[in-house]
Structures are given as structure tokens and as C-alpha cells.
Design a protein around this motif. Structure first.
Motif, PDB file in Angstrom:
ATOM      1  N   GLN A   1       0.828  -1.206   0.000  1.00 43.91           N
ATOM      2  CA  GLN A   1       0.000   0.000   0.000  1.00 43.91           C
ATOM      3  C   GLN A   1       0.866   1.260   0.000  1.00 43.91           C
ATOM      4  O   GLN A   1       0.561   2.228  -0.688  1.00 43.91           O
ATOM      5  CB  GLN A   1      -0.931  -0.004   1.210  1.00 43.91           C
ATOM      6  CG  GLN A   1      -1.879   1.185   1.216  1.00 43.91           C
ATOM      7  CD  GLN A   1      -2.895   1.109   2.324  1.00 43.91           C
ATOM      8  OE1 GLN A   1      -2.937   0.146   3.080  1.00 43.91           O
ATOM      9  NE2 GLN A   1      -3.720   2.138   2.422  1.00 43.91           N
ATOM     10  N   ASN A   2       1.963   1.243   0.767  1.00 42.52           N
ATOM     11  CA  ASN A   2       2.838   2.415   0.807  1.00 42.52           C
ATOM     12  C   ASN A   2       3.457   2.702  -0.548  1.00 42.52           C
ATOM     13  O   ASN A   2       3.561   3.850  -0.963  1.00 42.52           O
ATOM     14  CB  ASN A   2       3.934   2.230   1.855  1.00 42.52           C
ATOM     15  CG  ASN A   2       3.406   2.383   3.270  1.00 42.52           C
ATOM     16  OD1 ASN A   2       2.443   3.090   3.509  1.00 42.52           O
ATOM     17  ND2 ASN A   2       4.037   1.698   4.201  1.00 42.52           N
ATOM     18  N   SER A   3       3.922   1.647  -1.256  1.00 45.15           N
ATOM     19  CA  SER A   3       4.527   1.875  -2.566  1.00 45.15           C
ATOM     20  C   SER A   3       3.468   2.310  -3.582  1.00 45.15           C
ATOM     21  O   SER A   3       3.758   3.101  -4.471  1.00 45.15           O
ATOM     22  CB  SER A   3       5.287   0.637  -3.045  1.00 45.15           C
ATOM     23  OG  SER A   3       4.428  -0.475  -3.158  1.00 45.15           O
TER      24      SER A   3
ATOM     25  N   LEU B   1      16.017  14.299  -7.081  1.00 45.79           N
ATOM     26  CA  LEU B   1      15.687  12.963  -6.598  1.00 45.79           C
ATOM     27  C   LEU B   1      15.592  12.089  -7.841  1.00 45.79           C
ATOM     28  O   LEU B   1      14.767  12.344  -8.721  1.00 45.79           O
ATOM     29  CB  LEU B   1      14.362  12.957  -5.854  1.00 45.79           C
ATOM     30  CG  LEU B   1      14.313  13.690  -4.520  1.00 45.79           C
ATOM     31  CD1 LEU B   1      12.879  13.755  -4.002  1.00 45.79           C
ATOM     32  CD2 LEU B   1      15.226  13.036  -3.488  1.00 45.79           C
ATOM     33  N   PHE B   2      16.455  11.083  -7.933  1.00 48.63           N
ATOM     34  CA  PHE B   2      16.461  10.238  -9.119  1.00 48.63           C
ATOM     35  C   PHE B   2      16.531   8.772  -8.703  1.00 48.63           C
ATOM     36  O   PHE B   2      16.595   8.457  -7.521  1.00 48.63           O
ATOM     37  CB  PHE B   2      17.593  10.626 -10.071  1.00 48.63           C
ATOM     38  CG  PHE B   2      18.991  10.488  -9.513  1.00 48.63           C
ATOM     39  CD1 PHE B   2      19.822   9.478  -9.949  1.00 48.63           C
ATOM     40  CD2 PHE B   2      19.477  11.392  -8.579  1.00 48.63           C
ATOM     41  CE1 PHE B   2      21.112   9.351  -9.448  1.00 48.63           C
ATOM     42  CE2 PHE B   2      20.762  11.288  -8.084  1.00 48.63           C
ATOM     43  CZ  PHE B   2      21.588  10.251  -8.511  1.00 48.63           C
ATOM     44  N   ARG B   3      16.464   7.910  -9.705  1.00 50.30           N
ATOM     45  CA  ARG B   3      16.339   6.467  -9.447  1.00 50.30           C
ATOM     46  C   ARG B   3      15.185   6.220  -8.484  1.00 50.30           C
ATOM     47  O   ARG B   3      15.298   5.416  -7.544  1.00 50.30           O
ATOM     48  CB  ARG B   3      17.649   5.885  -8.940  1.00 50.30           C
ATOM     49  CG  ARG B   3      18.748   5.929  -9.966  1.00 50.30           C
ATOM     50  CD  ARG B   3      19.988   5.171  -9.522  1.00 50.30           C
ATOM     51  NE  ARG B   3      21.007   5.284 -10.552  1.00 50.30           N
ATOM     52  CZ  ARG B   3      22.280   5.573 -10.326  1.00 50.30           C
ATOM     53  NH1 ARG B   3      22.714   5.737  -9.094  1.00 50.30           N
ATOM     54  NH2 ARG B   3      23.131   5.673 -11.316  1.00 50.30           N
ATOM     55  N   LEU B   4      14.087   6.927  -8.729  1.00 53.61           N
ATOM     56  CA  LEU B   4      12.890   6.755  -7.898  1.00 53.61           C
ATOM     57  C   LEU B   4      12.371   5.330  -8.043  1.00 53.61           C
ATOM     58  O   LEU B   4      12.157   4.843  -9.153  1.00 53.61           O
ATOM     59  CB  LEU B   4      11.800   7.740  -8.328  1.00 53.61           C
ATOM     60  CG  LEU B   4      12.015   9.193  -7.924  1.00 53.61           C
ATOM     61  CD1 LEU B   4      11.113  10.115  -8.726  1.00 53.61           C
ATOM     62  CD2 LEU B   4      11.764   9.366  -6.438  1.00 53.61           C
ATOM     63  N   SER B   5      12.162   4.666  -6.915  1.00 54.33           N
ATOM     64  CA  SER B   5      11.683   3.292  -6.918  1.00 54.33           C
ATOM     65  C   SER B   5      10.517   3.157  -5.948  1.00 54.33           C
ATOM     66  O   SER B   5      10.717   2.866  -4.759  1.00 54.33           O
ATOM     67  CB  SER B   5      12.812   2.331  -6.528  1.00 54.33           C
ATOM     68  OG  SER B   5      12.318   1.012  -6.423  1.00 54.33           O
ATOM     69  N   PRO B   6       9.267   3.375  -6.421  1.00 60.35           N
ATOM     70  CA  PRO B   6       8.118   3.222  -5.530  1.00 60.35           C
ATOM     71  C   PRO B   6       8.037   1.840  -4.856  1.00 60.35           C
ATOM     72  O   PRO B   6       7.739   1.774  -3.659  1.00 60.35           O
ATOM     73  CB  PRO B   6       6.914   3.484  -6.442  1.00 60.35           C
ATOM     74  CG  PRO B   6       7.450   4.428  -7.467  1.00 60.35           C
ATOM     75  CD  PRO B   6       8.864   3.938  -7.721  1.00 60.35           C
TER      76      PRO B   6
ATOM     77  N   LEU C   1       8.841   8.343   1.092  1.00 64.69           N
ATOM     78  CA  LEU C   1       9.982   7.448   0.907  1.00 64.69           C
ATOM     79  C   LEU C   1      10.439   6.885   2.249  1.00 64.69           C
ATOM     80  O   LEU C   1      10.286   7.509   3.293  1.00 64.69           O
ATOM     81  CB  LEU C   1      11.153   8.190   0.258  1.00 64.69           C
ATOM     82  CG  LEU C   1      10.992   8.638  -1.192  1.00 64.69           C
ATOM     83  CD1 LEU C   1      12.312   9.192  -1.716  1.00 64.69           C
ATOM     84  CD2 LEU C   1      10.515   7.502  -2.092  1.00 64.69           C
ATOM     85  N   HIS C   2      11.021   5.697   2.187  1.00 68.12           N
ATOM     86  CA  HIS C   2      11.588   5.048   3.362  1.00 68.12           C
ATOM     87  C   HIS C   2      13.087   5.316   3.471  1.00 68.12           C
ATOM     88  O   HIS C   2      13.639   5.352   4.566  1.00 68.12           O
ATOM     89  CB  HIS C   2      11.349   3.538   3.286  1.00 68.12           C
ATOM     90  CG  HIS C   2      12.001   2.768   4.386  1.00 68.12           C
ATOM     91  ND1 HIS C   2      11.515   2.760   5.674  1.00 68.12           N
ATOM     92  CD2 HIS C   2      13.119   2.004   4.400  1.00 68.12           C
ATOM     93  CE1 HIS C   2      12.300   2.014   6.434  1.00 68.12           C
ATOM     94  NE2 HIS C   2      13.284   1.543   5.690  1.00 68.12           N
ATOM     95  N   ARG C   3      13.732   5.519   2.303  1.00 69.88           N
ATOM     96  CA  ARG C   3      15.190   5.636   2.276  1.00 69.88           C
ATOM     97  C   ARG C   3      15.616   6.550   1.132  1.00 69.88           C
ATOM     98  O   ARG C   3      14.995   6.569   0.072  1.00 69.88           O
ATOM     99  CB  ARG C   3      15.796   4.247   2.076  1.00 69.88           C
ATOM    100  CG  ARG C   3      17.296   4.218   1.967  1.00 69.88           C
ATOM    101  CD  ARG C   3      17.801   2.798   1.672  1.00 69.88           C
ATOM    102  NE  ARG C   3      19.215   2.851   1.374  1.00 69.88           N
ATOM    103  CZ  ARG C   3      20.180   2.738   2.280  1.00 69.88           C
ATOM    104  NH1 ARG C   3      19.887   2.524   3.535  1.00 69.88           N
ATOM    105  NH2 ARG C   3      21.446   2.820   1.930  1.00 69.88           N
ATOM    106  N   CYS C   4      16.700   7.278   1.366  1.00 69.46           N
ATOM    107  CA  CYS C   4      17.319   8.071   0.310  1.00 69.46           C
ATOM    108  C   CYS C   4      18.814   7.776   0.317  1.00 69.46           C
ATOM    109  O   CYS C   4      19.436   7.730   1.381  1.00 69.46           O
ATOM    110  CB  CYS C   4      17.070   9.561   0.548  1.00 69.46           C
ATOM    111  SG  CYS C   4      17.500  10.577  -0.881  1.00 69.46           S
TER     112      CYS C   4
END
Length: 196
Positions: A3-5, A97-102, A140-143
Motif C-alpha cells: 500500500q505504501n509503494s 531525486l532520481f532512481r525513484l523506486s516506488p 519514501l523510506h530511504r534516500c
């Protein structure tokens, strides 16, 4: 997808333009065609590009191509590259912000600032705006961030923001014929919220 992604993917899809992020001295806004000259001055400066994975720009058309790529990546929702603008709305840098990975609720942070503005806390203000948006709005959870290990100013900034050095990739990119390592840093949402 969790659900978060799904929420992250939906938030990205719902964007009708770059989020406008306002700080005390700078704002992050979407790129414009008239930013090409400032982009060329930024990414054509050898001082800025000293620790990047590509040589400085040599022609203004390359800056125009970079701006086109910014718009294309935003359209595909694979990256958000903001212009760092001063109080006169003049472009003085870039924050991305790049390489975004939902699915994995993560992205990578990148930034560049014209040397005229170094040492004044402008990069910290701009990256703070982007990270607040990434963690508190996007969810996001992590950067992650990757730097040349010789770039002590960037490491110091990232550590002040709460990033932790997690490792080193040996000989991971070339600039011309010169190969260099990458220092890998990470920041968790819980660290960001706990440090605020």
C-alpha cells in the motif's frame, strides 16, 4: 506492490508539475527554457564538475539537452530535478531525486550549486527542502547518495543532513580516462524525522 509503494506511485502520477518548495533564502522549482544559460554556467564550471562522473559541459546546447532530459524524466516519473533559485528566481543550482523506486520506497539525492553560492548554507537549505518533501510528502523510506570519496565538502553536508557512510564501490565510474571510487551514503526516514 504494498500500500505504501502504491501511495508513492499514485502521488508521483498525480503531480501536474514540479512541486514548488520554498525556503527562507531559496526555492526549488521546475526547470524553464530560460534556465539554459545558468545550467551551462553551472555544469560547465570545472569546480562544480570536479567530482562528477562526467566532464564539464563545453557547449550551451548540452545544457539545453540536460533541461530536456529533466522534463522527460519528470514526465516518466523516474526523477524530479528541481532548479535551485535565489530570491530573484535566478537559477543557481540543481537538486534532484532520481532512481525513484516506488516498490522499494527509495530514491537517490543529487545536487550542484554554483561556486558563487558555496559556503553559505544554500546547498543544505535546498537539500533539506527536497528531503522533507521526499520523506514527509512522498513517503519514501530511504534516500541514497553517492559521492567521490575525495569530495569532503559534499560528505560533510550529507553527514550534517543525517546520512551515514555505508560503503565504497571501487573504481565505479570513469571521467575521461580517470577511474574513481564511489562512497555510498544512506538516510532512513526514521533518521530524518528523529533528527528534526
Amino acid at each position: 506492490m504494498s500500500q505504501n509503494s502504491q501511495t508513492i506511485a499514485a502521488t508521483l502520477s498525480a503531480l501536474d508539475g514540479w512541486p514548488l518548495l520554498q525556503g527562507p533564502r531559496v526555492r526549488l522549482r521546475g526547470p524553464r527554457e530560460e534556465d539554459a544559460e545558468a545550467f551551462f554556467a553551472l555544469f560547465g564550471d570545472p569546480r562544480v564538475m570536479r567530482y562528477w562522473s562526467r566532464p564539464p559541459l563545453t557547449e550551451r546546447t548540452e545544457a539545453e539537452q540536460l533541461l530536456t532530459r529533466c522534463r522527460d524524466e519528470f514526465a516518466a516519473r523516474t526523477a524530479l530535478e528541481w532548479i535551485i533559485a535565489d530570491e530573484n528566481d535566478t537559477a543557481i543550482g540543481s537538486c534532484k531525486l532520481f532512481r525513484l523506486s516506488p516498490p522499494h520506497r527509495r530514491a537517490e539525492l543529487g545536487y550542484a550549486l554554483h561556486p558563487d553560492h558555496w559556503g553559505r548554507g544554500v546547498a543544505r537549505e535546498a537539500t533539506t527542502l527536497a528531503l522533507d518533501w521526499a520523506f514527509c510528502h512522498l513517503g519514501l523510506h530511504r534516500c541514497d547518495a553517492g559521492i567521490d570519496p575525495d569530495n569532503q565538502a559534499s560528505r560533510a553536508l550529507l553527514h550534517r543532513l543525517g546520512f551515514v557512510t555505508e560503503g565504497r564501490q571501487r573504481e565505479s565510474f570513469f571521467v575521461g580516462d580517470q577511474v574513481t571510487d564511489s562512497e555510498l551514503l544512506g538516510l532512513l526516514a526514521s533518521d530524518w524525522r528523529g533528527g528534526r
